[in-house]
Design a protein around this motif. Structure first.
Motif, PDB file in Angstrom:
ATOM      1  N   PRO A  70     -10.101  10.841  15.102  1.00 33.50           N
ATOM      2  CA  PRO A  70      -9.025  11.176  14.171  1.00 33.50           C
ATOM      3  C   PRO A  70      -8.081  12.280  14.676  1.00 33.50           C
ATOM      4  CG  PRO A  70     -11.059  12.189  13.448  1.00 33.50           C
ATOM      5  CD  PRO A  70     -11.372  11.468  14.733  1.00 33.50           C
ATOM      6  N   GLU A 106      -1.286  14.914  14.778  1.00 28.95           N
ATOM      7  CA  GLU A 106      -0.491  16.128  14.537  1.00 28.95           C
ATOM      8  C   GLU A 106       0.701  15.755  13.686  1.00 28.95           C
ATOM      9  OE1 GLU A 106       1.063  17.600  18.277  1.00 28.95           O
ATOM     10  OE2 GLU A 106      -0.949  17.854  19.093  1.00 28.95           O
ATOM     11  N   ARG A 132       4.006  14.742  15.990  1.00 29.56           N
ATOM     12  CA  ARG A 132       3.411  14.529  17.327  1.00 29.56           C
ATOM     13  C   ARG A 132       4.436  13.772  18.181  1.00 29.56           C
ATOM     14  NH1 ARG A 132      -2.268  11.198  17.988  1.00 29.56           N
ATOM     15  NH2 ARG A 132      -2.774  11.883  20.079  1.00 29.56           N
ATOM     16  N   GLY A 192      -3.705   3.207  10.917  1.00 27.71           N
ATOM     17  CA  GLY A 192      -4.522   4.134  11.728  1.00 27.71           C
ATOM     18  C   GLY A 192      -3.950   5.532  11.589  1.00 27.71           C
ATOM     19  N   CYS A 193      -3.890   6.010  10.338  1.00 29.06           N
ATOM     20  CA  CYS A 193      -3.168   7.266  10.048  1.00 29.06           C
ATOM     21  C   CYS A 193      -4.031   8.505  10.262  1.00 29.06           C
ATOM     22  CB  CYS A 193      -2.657   7.246   8.607  1.00 29.06           C
ATOM     23  SG  CYS A 193      -4.001   7.314   7.371  1.00 29.06           S
ATOM     24  N   ALA A 194      -5.329   8.326  10.521  1.00 33.84           N
ATOM     25  CA  ALA A 194      -6.270   9.455  10.664  1.00 33.84           C
ATOM     26  C   ALA A 194      -6.161  10.367   9.449  1.00 33.84           C
ATOM     27  CB  ALA A 194      -6.027  10.179  11.990  1.00 33.84           C
ATOM     28  N   GLU A 241       0.954  12.167  10.365  1.00 36.29           N
ATOM     29  CA  GLU A 241       2.121  11.354  10.730  1.00 36.29           C
ATOM     30  C   GLU A 241       2.859  10.888   9.461  1.00 36.29           C
ATOM     31  OE1 GLU A 241       1.846   8.217  14.146  1.00 36.29           O
ATOM     32  OE2 GLU A 241       1.579   7.213  12.225  1.00 36.29           O
ATOM     33  N   HIS A 294      -8.095   0.386   5.268  1.00 31.27           N
ATOM     34  CA  HIS A 294      -7.660  -0.915   5.796  1.00 31.27           C
ATOM     35  C   HIS A 294      -8.136  -0.996   7.232  1.00 31.27           C
ATOM     36  CE1 HIS A 294      -5.000  -3.854   7.747  1.00 31.27           C
ATOM     37  NE2 HIS A 294      -4.898  -4.418   6.568  1.00 31.27           N
ATOM     38  N   ASN A 295      -8.815  -2.098   7.556  1.00 28.89           N
ATOM     39  CA  ASN A 295      -9.332  -2.277   8.911  1.00 28.89           C
ATOM     40  C   ASN A 295      -8.449  -3.287   9.634  1.00 28.89           C
ATOM     41  OD1 ASN A 295     -10.793  -2.921  11.217  1.00 28.89           O
ATOM     42  ND2 ASN A 295     -12.757  -2.565  10.203  1.00 28.89           N
ATOM     43  N   LEU A 296      -7.803  -2.833  10.705  1.00 30.94           N
ATOM     44  CA  LEU A 296      -6.881  -3.703  11.443  1.00 30.94           C
ATOM     45  C   LEU A 296      -7.594  -4.899  12.063  1.00 30.94           C
ATOM     46  CD1 LEU A 296      -4.809  -0.873  13.116  1.00 30.94           C
ATOM     47  CD2 LEU A 296      -3.850  -2.653  11.638  1.00 30.94           C
ATOM     48  N   TYR A 350      -7.517   1.942  22.047  1.00 29.42           N
ATOM     49  CA  TYR A 350      -8.980   1.816  22.059  1.00 29.42           C
ATOM     50  C   TYR A 350      -9.448   0.362  21.959  1.00 29.42           C
ATOM     51  CZ  TYR A 350      -8.445   6.753  21.129  1.00 29.42           C
ATOM     52  OH  TYR A 350      -8.070   8.068  21.226  1.00 29.42           O
TER      53      TYR A 350
END
Ligand SMILES: C[S@@+](CC[C@H](N)C(=O)[O-])C[C@H]1O[C@@H](n2cnc3c(N)ncnc32)[C@H](O)[C@@H]1O
Length: 282
Positions: A82, A85, A88, A116-118, A122, A206-208, A228
């Motif tokens: 995760p 920034e 970023r 995938g916003c951790a 962002e 949500h899982n990509l 990844y």
């Protein structure tokens, strides 16, 4: 009988069997599908967890995580990374501000997806850009991730003061003109993003890999996530992102990612090569 069974338990072929078996077990037991993640970093992170748990083989780790949900959560936190920034890659936000936001502003309502916003930084940054063009109240930001732990932090909007100094620097580098402190309140050494930004963001799991498209967006950020994944999985996720973009919409990838070498290369206009911004034709 193959000879490698007599060798060290860290024989590469045996290790691969154990890793594949672990990934299969995680999918069957918990529904998390890491089977098409890039192997070298997956391998490193699995061993990292095994060594913290003081286990000598991956099979022992599999046994542990199958029977102990907390141990699974610990492994999961190693498999998701995760790191993020606010603002970023400030150069990207400079281009967004100067060249993309004026186009987005033409829509009466803007839908943004951070896939995938951790921990949400962002999405917070995008809320600020939307505010700067007077569109915050005419926008909805969807910020999704597979990690519920990250999403829980994201929803709180709390950031340490130390991180905030780095983010203030990024914001200035991105061409931001407002005092950075005007975006949050401080309390006991922590910064809390103003509610007016958080209210515009829907944080959801949500899982990509396993979930489907859920809306159509004018802009999608999927940065530093597909790095990844292996090629087959990237291809599948690109299909999902393409389907989720409205005509004329923008796709923003991380600086080590690209649509090149995927079957979607010819389907986008490269809007900015350096900052990996692609546009779906109208
Ligand atoms: C390195 S962070 C990137 C955060 C942010 N996009 C950025 O660039 O600053 C990668 C994130 O992708 C998430 N992720 C990994 N696999 C995913 C999947 N299959 N579906 C959704 N998110 C995933 C991880 O949980 C992690 O929060």
């Amino acid at each position: 009988m193959t000879d490698f069974l007599d060798n060290s338990p860290y024989d590469e072929r045996l290790e691969k069997i154990e890793i594949e078996s672990l990934l299969e077990a995680l999918f069957k037991r918990y529904g998390y599908d890491f089977r098409n993640y890039a192997y070298p970093s997956l391998r490193r992170r699995i061993w990292h967890r095994a060594s913290i748990e003081q286990l000598e083989t991956i099979s022992l780790l599999q046994n542990l995580v199958l029977h102990d949900r907390d141990a699974f959560e610990r492994l999961l936190s190693d498999l998701v990374i995760p790191v993020t920034e606010m603002f970023r890659d400030p150069g990207l936000f400079q281009i967004l501000r100067a060249r993309v936001m004026p186009i987005l502003k033409e829509a009466s309502f803007i839908r943004v997806w951070h896939a995938g916003c951790a921990t949400g930084e962002e999405a917070y940054s995008m809320a600020i850009l939307l505010d700067e063009i007077g569109m915050l109240n005419h926008s909805r930001i969807y910020a999704t991730d597979i990690s519920e732990a990250s999403l829980q932090r994201a929803r709180q909007g709390l950031i340490s003061q130390e991180r905030m100094s780095l983010y203030a620097h990024n914001y200035e580098q991105s061409g931001g003109k407002a005092p950075f402190a005007s975006f949050y309140e401080t309390n006991h050494g922590q910064a809390m993003l103003h509610a007016r930004y958080l209210e515009r963001i829907v944080f959801a799991e949500h899982n990509l890999v396993t979930d489907r498209s859920f809306n159509e967006f004018q802009i999608i950020f999927c940065r530093n996530v597909m790095i990844y994944f292996d090629n087959e999985l990237r291809e599948r996720v690109h299909a999902l992102l393409y389907e989720s973009l409205s005509p004329g919409g923008f796709l923003v990838l991380g600086n080590k990612e690209s649509v090149a070498f995927t079957s979607f290369a010819g389907r986008y206009e490269t809007w900015n090569d350096e900052y990996r911004i692609y546009r779906k034709p109208r």
